[in-house]
Design an enzyme around this catalytic site. Structure first.
Site: not given
Ligand code: AMP
Length: 285
Positions: A30-31, A34, A36-37, A61, A153, A186-187
């Site tokens: 979802m962009g 960071h 981790g991605h 979602q 997930q 991201s959050r």
């Protein structure tokens, strides 16, 4: 790196890769990218000749009361990061492209989507499964990469891929953390300075339970209480759940007598950010 926005362009590019006999690795995101991605990109680079990343904040979602509209969307920065990490294609479709008017086909993966996260976010995994299946059908990768960070997930997608005979191999990449143990997410940008300062307690609680597991503790209540006590002592979060679940079905278990996950979710008091984490507790059968 090519940046494309339409399904038609993505299909044309895929046909070119296929004609050249190239294996495609795919990373749905979802962009707000960071490290981790980017660790998923590194894994894909090692195994595939072409790497496609999608950046799409999937509306289906998110529940109406969730953070869809304020989810970070630093698109130009994402593009630079994806390119630097070695992506060949960035696929960033629009909502109109993904969900045309009168869209009505959703994927329901059953029980596993109704446990833990599914209790707090009832339609979340329906949206995730639907968008992931759509993206896999569009990109048609040989391999698709997911983070262990979002353990439930992974289980939902694995079940969907198995049961619907989706021709893709799933690869799961370990959770990347900051040096203080906080899961990269991201959050995290939503956290206040004080919340960020307390955030390492989340992984410390899990670590304590894992130490107890390694010392022989197998009772799920005992292990969960170790984590709960650590969080309550810090007083920094509201616990949403602490659970030991079967690694395959996500059913909560009373004892760690099989491969399980210890999973936690907490909410911060000021920004209301959800902090999720998990560790594997691999009990022998
Ligand atoms: P998201 O953009 O949050 O939907 O995440 C896209 C993919 O990156 C998912 O498969 C996540 O599990 C994975 N991911 C996100 N953060 C991390 C992390 N800290 N370590 C490993 N994988 C991650």
């Amino acid at each position: 790196m090519e940046t494309i926005h339409t399904i038609q362009e993505m299909r044309q590019l895929r046909a070119r890769f296929r004609a050249a006999g190239r294996a495609v690795g795919f990373i749905p995101t979802m962009g707000a990218l960071h490290d981790g991605h980017l660790s998923l990109v590194t894994a894909a680079r090692q195994e595939c000749s072409h790497v496609v990343m999608s950046v799409y904040v999937n509306p289906t979602q998110f529940a109406p009361n969730e953070d869809f509209s304020r989810y970070p969307r630093p698109f130009e920065l994402d593009r630079a990061r994806a390119e630097e990490a070695g992506c060949d294609v960035l696929f960033a479709p629009t909502d109109a492209e993904m969900y045309p008017a009168r869209f009505a086909s959703y994927v329901n993966v059953g029980d596993v989507t109704e446990r833990l996260e599914g209790v707090l976010r009832p339609d979340h995994y329906r949206g995730v499964a639907t968008v992931v299946l759509k993206l896999i059908n569009i990109v048609q990768p040989e391999k698709a990469y997911f983070g262990q960070k979002d353990a439930q997930q992974v289980v939902v997608i694995r079940k969907m891929v198995d049961e619907l005979n989706v021709p893709v191999a799933l690869e799961v990449v370990p959770t990347l953390r900051h040096c203080d143990g906080v899961v990269m997410s991201s959050r995290n940008v939503f956290l206040t300075a004080r919340e960020r300062e307390h955030a390492p307690v989340i992984s410390q609680g899990l670590q304590r339970a894992r130490d107890a597991f390694q010392a022989g503790a197998r009772d799920a209540t005992v292990l969960c209480d170790i984590v709960r006590e650590c969080y309550e002592r810090s007083g920094a979060f509201k616990v949403e759940y602490i659970a030991v679940a079967d690694a395959q079905t996500f059913e909560e278990v009373a004892a760690v007598d099989r491969p399980t996950l210890l999973l936690v979710s907490c909410k911060t008091p000021e920004s209301g950010t959800r902090l999720l984490d998990n560790v594997v507790l691999d009990g022998a059968r």
